[in-house]
Motif scaffolding. Sequence first.
Motif, PDB file in Angstrom:
ATOM      1  N   TRP A 204     -45.282   6.838   9.661  1.00  0.00           N
ATOM      2  CA  TRP A 204     -44.898   8.383   9.916  1.00  0.00           C
ATOM      3  C   TRP A 204     -44.630   8.356  11.559  1.00  0.00           C
ATOM      4  O   TRP A 204     -45.785   8.204  12.362  1.00  0.00           O
ATOM      5  N   TRP A 205     -43.437   8.508  12.101  1.00  0.00           N
ATOM      6  CA  TRP A 205     -43.537   8.654  13.456  1.00  0.00           C
ATOM      7  C   TRP A 205     -43.124  10.120  14.116  1.00  0.00           C
ATOM      8  O   TRP A 205     -42.520  10.847  13.312  1.00  0.00           O
ATOM      9  N   LEU A 206     -43.617  10.482  15.284  1.00  0.00           N
ATOM     10  CA  LEU A 206     -43.291  11.742  15.556  1.00  0.00           C
ATOM     11  C   LEU A 206     -41.931  11.675  16.429  1.00  0.00           C
ATOM     12  O   LEU A 206     -41.959  10.799  17.427  1.00  0.00           O
ATOM     13  N   ALA A 207     -40.942  12.923  15.973  1.00  0.00           N
ATOM     14  CA  ALA A 207     -39.822  12.473  16.548  1.00  0.00           C
ATOM     15  C   ALA A 207     -39.343  14.036  17.024  1.00  0.00           C
ATOM     16  O   ALA A 207     -39.760  14.826  16.526  1.00  0.00           O
ATOM     17  N   GLN A 208     -38.158  13.814  18.009  1.00  0.00           N
ATOM     18  CA  GLN A 208     -37.863  15.281  18.442  1.00  0.00           C
ATOM     19  C   GLN A 208     -36.197  15.160  18.423  1.00  0.00           C
ATOM     20  O   GLN A 208     -35.668  14.107  18.643  1.00  0.00           O
ATOM     21  N   ASN A 209     -35.512  16.145  17.763  1.00  0.00           N
ATOM     22  CA  ASN A 209     -34.182  16.139  17.599  1.00  0.00           C
ATOM     23  C   ASN A 209     -33.426  16.856  18.874  1.00  0.00           C
ATOM     24  O   ASN A 209     -34.237  17.336  19.872  1.00  0.00           O
ATOM     25  N   SER A 210     -32.146  16.928  18.739  1.00  0.00           N
ATOM     26  CA  SER A 210     -31.552  17.441  19.914  1.00  0.00           C
ATOM     27  C   SER A 210     -31.831  18.980  20.302  1.00  0.00           C
ATOM     28  O   SER A 210     -31.605  19.493  21.302  1.00  0.00           O
ATOM     29  N   ASN A 211     -32.376  19.717  19.226  1.00  0.00           N
ATOM     30  CA  ASN A 211     -32.728  21.167  19.525  1.00  0.00           C
ATOM     31  C   ASN A 211     -34.001  21.358  19.982  1.00  0.00           C
ATOM     32  O   ASN A 211     -34.432  22.255  20.146  1.00  0.00           O
ATOM     33  N   GLY A 212     -34.729  20.349  20.318  1.00  0.00           N
ATOM     34  CA  GLY A 212     -36.068  20.205  20.769  1.00  0.00           C
ATOM     35  C   GLY A 212     -37.106  20.377  19.786  1.00  0.00           C
ATOM     36  O   GLY A 212     -38.231  20.334  19.995  1.00  0.00           O
ATOM     37  N   GLN A 213     -37.002  20.361  18.522  1.00  0.00           N
ATOM     38  CA  GLN A 213     -37.871  20.546  17.360  1.00  0.00           C
ATOM     39  C   GLN A 213     -38.689  19.223  17.125  1.00  0.00           C
ATOM     40  O   GLN A 213     -37.866  18.070  17.301  1.00  0.00           O
ATOM     41  N   LYS A 214     -39.660  19.135  16.942  1.00  0.00           N
ATOM     42  CA  LYS A 214     -40.615  17.942  16.580  1.00  0.00           C
ATOM     43  C   LYS A 214     -41.337  18.147  15.481  1.00  0.00           C
ATOM     44  O   LYS A 214     -41.431  19.140  14.830  1.00  0.00           O
ATOM     45  N   GLY A 215     -41.503  16.985  14.991  1.00  0.00           N
ATOM     46  CA  GLY A 215     -42.275  16.577  13.605  1.00  0.00           C
ATOM     47  C   GLY A 215     -42.234  15.172  13.048  1.00  0.00           C
ATOM     48  O   GLY A 215     -41.807  14.361  13.924  1.00  0.00           O
ATOM     49  N   LEU A 216     -42.855  15.105  11.933  1.00  0.00           N
ATOM     50  CA  LEU A 216     -43.040  13.603  11.329  1.00  0.00           C
ATOM     51  C   LEU A 216     -41.895  13.375  10.712  1.00  0.00           C
ATOM     52  O   LEU A 216     -41.306  14.080   9.895  1.00  0.00           O
ATOM     53  N   VAL A 217     -41.318  12.007  10.859  1.00  0.00           N
ATOM     54  CA  VAL A 217     -40.253  11.488  10.045  1.00  0.00           C
ATOM     55  C   VAL A 217     -40.658   9.849   9.611  1.00  0.00           C
ATOM     56  O   VAL A 217     -41.188   9.396  10.229  1.00  0.00           O
ATOM     57  N   PRO A 218     -40.671   9.596   8.261  1.00  0.00           N
ATOM     58  CA  PRO A 218     -40.601   8.244   7.974  1.00  0.00           C
ATOM     59  C   PRO A 218     -39.958   7.289   8.662  1.00  0.00           C
ATOM     60  O   PRO A 218     -38.722   7.382   8.696  1.00  0.00           O
ATOM     61  N   LYS A 219     -40.632   6.238   9.142  1.00  0.00           N
ATOM     62  CA  LYS A 219     -39.752   5.277   9.708  1.00  0.00           C
ATOM     63  C   LYS A 219     -38.644   4.465   9.274  1.00  0.00           C
ATOM     64  O   LYS A 219     -37.896   3.990   9.854  1.00  0.00           O
ATOM     65  N   THR A 220     -38.518   4.310   7.996  1.00  0.00           N
ATOM     66  CA  THR A 220     -37.793   3.725   7.347  1.00  0.00           C
ATOM     67  C   THR A 220     -36.511   4.414   7.166  1.00  0.00           C
ATOM     68  O   THR A 220     -35.250   3.856   6.696  1.00  0.00           O
ATOM     69  N   PHE A 221     -36.401   5.586   7.597  1.00  0.00           N
ATOM     70  CA  PHE A 221     -35.152   6.515   7.740  1.00  0.00           C
ATOM     71  C   PHE A 221     -34.335   6.567   9.022  1.00  0.00           C
ATOM     72  O   PHE A 221     -33.524   6.993   9.190  1.00  0.00           O
ATOM     73  N   LEU A 222     -35.120   5.770   9.758  1.00  0.00           N
ATOM     74  CA  LEU A 222     -34.673   5.348  11.491  1.00  0.00           C
ATOM     75  C   LEU A 222     -34.298   3.798  11.822  1.00  0.00           C
ATOM     76  O   LEU A 222     -34.895   2.955  11.103  1.00  0.00           O
ATOM     77  N   LYS A 223     -33.467   3.961  12.418  1.00  0.00           N
ATOM     78  CA  LYS A 223     -32.662   2.630  13.172  1.00  0.00           C
ATOM     79  C   LYS A 223     -32.573   2.861  14.544  1.00  0.00           C
ATOM     80  O   LYS A 223     -32.119   3.736  15.166  1.00  0.00           O
ATOM     81  N   MET A 224     -33.251   1.695  15.129  1.00  0.00           N
ATOM     82  CA  MET A 224     -33.298   1.828  16.767  1.00  0.00           C
ATOM     83  C   MET A 224     -31.700   1.970  17.117  1.00  0.00           C
ATOM     84  O   MET A 224     -30.644   1.336  17.001  1.00  0.00           O
ATOM     85  N   SER A 225     -31.470   2.823  18.330  1.00  0.00           N
ATOM     86  CA  SER A 225     -30.400   2.721  18.805  1.00  0.00           C
ATOM     87  C   SER A 225     -30.452   2.493  20.433  1.00  0.00           C
ATOM     88  O   SER A 225     -31.396   3.013  21.029  1.00  0.00           O
ATOM     89  N   SER A 226     -29.650   1.795  20.867  1.00  0.00           N
ATOM     90  CA  SER A 226     -29.794   1.247  22.230  1.00  0.00           C
ATOM     91  C   SER A 226     -29.640   2.553  23.454  1.00  0.00           C
ATOM     92  O   SER A 226     -28.633   3.075  23.029  1.00  0.00           O
ATOM     93  N   PRO A 227     -30.483   2.458  24.151  1.00  0.00           N
ATOM     94  CA  PRO A 227     -30.283   3.706  25.062  1.00  0.00           C
ATOM     95  C   PRO A 227     -29.163   3.704  25.852  1.00  0.00           C
ATOM     96  O   PRO A 227     -28.616   4.627  26.375  1.00  0.00           O
ATOM     97  N   GLN A 228     -28.340   2.535  25.796  1.00  0.00           N
ATOM     98  CA  GLN A 228     -27.183   2.423  26.762  1.00  0.00           C
ATOM     99  C   GLN A 228     -25.890   2.664  25.880  1.00  0.00           C
ATOM    100  O   GLN A 228     -24.730   2.422  26.516  1.00  0.00           O
TER     101      GLN A 228
END
Length: 678
Positions: A204-228
């Motif tokens: 479970w990772w602590l993430a923040q969305n574009s609206n500034g909301q923070k919370g825990l999200v399962p890492k299996t739902f996420l894929k790395m996006s290049s910062p560039q």
Amino acid sequence: MPPKRRGPLQTVQRETDDIKRKVDALVQQAAKPDASDRTETFERCKELQRAVEEIMNTLKKLSKADEPAPVGNYDQCKRDEEKRLLTLHERLQSLAFQLQPPDDEMAGPSSSQTEQESDEENSDEKDESSEDEDADEEVHDDDDDDDDDDADSDDEDTEIGQTSTGQGPVSYVAISAFTGEEEGDLSIQKGEVLKVLSKNKDGWWLAQNSNGQKGLVPKTFLKMSSPQDSERENEDEGESEEEPEESDITSSKTSNWNTIRKAVTEIDATDVLSAMGAIPPGFRPSTLSRLLEEGTSYRASHFIQPKLSQSQLSFKDLHMDPDTGKVHGRPSRVSLTLTLWSCRMIPPPGVGLQVLSRHVRLCAFNGTQVLSNIHTVRATYNPKSPKTWSFSPRMTGMLPCLLDGDCFLRCDSESPDLGILFELGVTYIRNSTGERGDLSCGWAFLKLLDESGAPIALRTQELTIHGGTPFERDTDMDTTSTKRGYPTGVFQQMLLSRKMPKLVVKIKSVNTRSRLLLNLLPDTIVGSLSTVHLLATYRQILADALLLDRVTMCNTDLICSSVLASFPDVLDQPDLMDAFRKSWTESESNLRRSDKRDINVLKQMFVRIYMGSVFQLLYSAEMPAPCWADEEVESQRARIIYSPSQKIAVETMLSSQCSHQAFDITQVTYDLISRAQH
């Protein structure tokens, strides 16, 4: 009056309270601008981290049986305490980052140098992402903290993300939607870009969305996006030659992710469910279910086919008796029947999961390899006894073969470790996401040969259920009942044994009639005992076509036979086999006693019943494709199978009233080269 004895869980709670007071004091001291000795504060922070880890290890070893007195809602209290410790550990980790002196590398480069080296740094970070995930600490929100602590924690979390990357939090893209189930979870939509502030070992990772909301999200739902990525979309194409190479690296990593995503997602999904408390310890992704999904290699439709000899010019397990014209019976090294009686003390899945099927899958196994097809028997379940599974329920009419606990097994393996592998499984659907999956609730292995190579005694066996998979170390199914060192007394051990998960199986000898039929089957096959007579008759029809009717034994032309071509597919669909058995039983009851022993009469009846009922159902356009543990599909198929309108003659199959799938030559022709086992 002597003081009341304090339980282990209560001791941990008091120790956690003491640690929390020390952490609060340390945070206040570090926040003072006139703090003189940051090194001493940093060392105290590390000591508290070690203390939290020790308490966490102690907590994980605790069980309800350790308590001197009953504790209400013990599991929930234990989870709450674990959450508090994780939050304290994260606060200490954040404070350690804050107190740690900055590296020279972070202060030295100018802004222009940073821009020039950003691509190289980001690629190095991606290469080390797997190590970072293991090194980062777990993050959870603590409802008991006051508003000031929450604000401090948020600020610290942001600082962690900025420090860990050197340039800011890493961006991730949501590969699937997730709806938060508990307070502190962050609901996300597919394709949404998130900033990961911190990563947890529990997935479970602590993430923040574009609206500034923070919370825990399962890492299996996420894929790395290049910062560039966002910058490159707005830049001109006139870039250096090295930049496309780094883009290729990113694409390659994405491709690698897609390649292994299926296997990794299954494991990680189980980790997420474990972290949520939705599944007990020892549950794993189902090994045998995954093998069944890979194709037909472990299905009955494959093992019913004849096996070619080593020269590939004859058959190894299909021969004719020249005197009788019947299939020559072949005894196998192991040939037996067994009955699944019950499973007891099986931990049920927790909240959030709807169980669609409880079942046992079994196959021949030698400790390292599955040797036969995988046969499935569905268990019946009574909510009043959630830890008990039973088989072969009493019911009016014919018992479906999927529910029939009477099975047969044949195997000709020469392995000294030959036995039967039983895997207890559940098919579930996750209420929040609608995700389906198959879990193994444990496994058991029954070795069929003793040390001298002789068959084991035929009796009822109580097999202990092991957690994990057959290919990993023994894993406890329930830490409350299998904790090492508890108990030591004989009486206590007897009580403990009653609490351990068990599978009760009765191994039986084969009667004369069943032995004759089993010897007509392939040397290695597992199935329902109620289908043996149909399988034996099919093998006789197959032998006639392959050994008598072919022009020469070297001829491999297609054989025109709808029965030979399609019956193996029916073996993999239990509801169609039940329909075939029902029609066969009705027709056989009208035969004379002499006809029941006449193989020619039985072969003719087999073809007539099969083509008049099952064949048209197999390729009916109205019949939905089989879907395991889908109640709606199973009900729809049952309505079509047992509809009175389906009982039509072969002559009317070409009528406009019958709707069939598009014709394929494989429906009516048997290809020896592709079907035979090599």
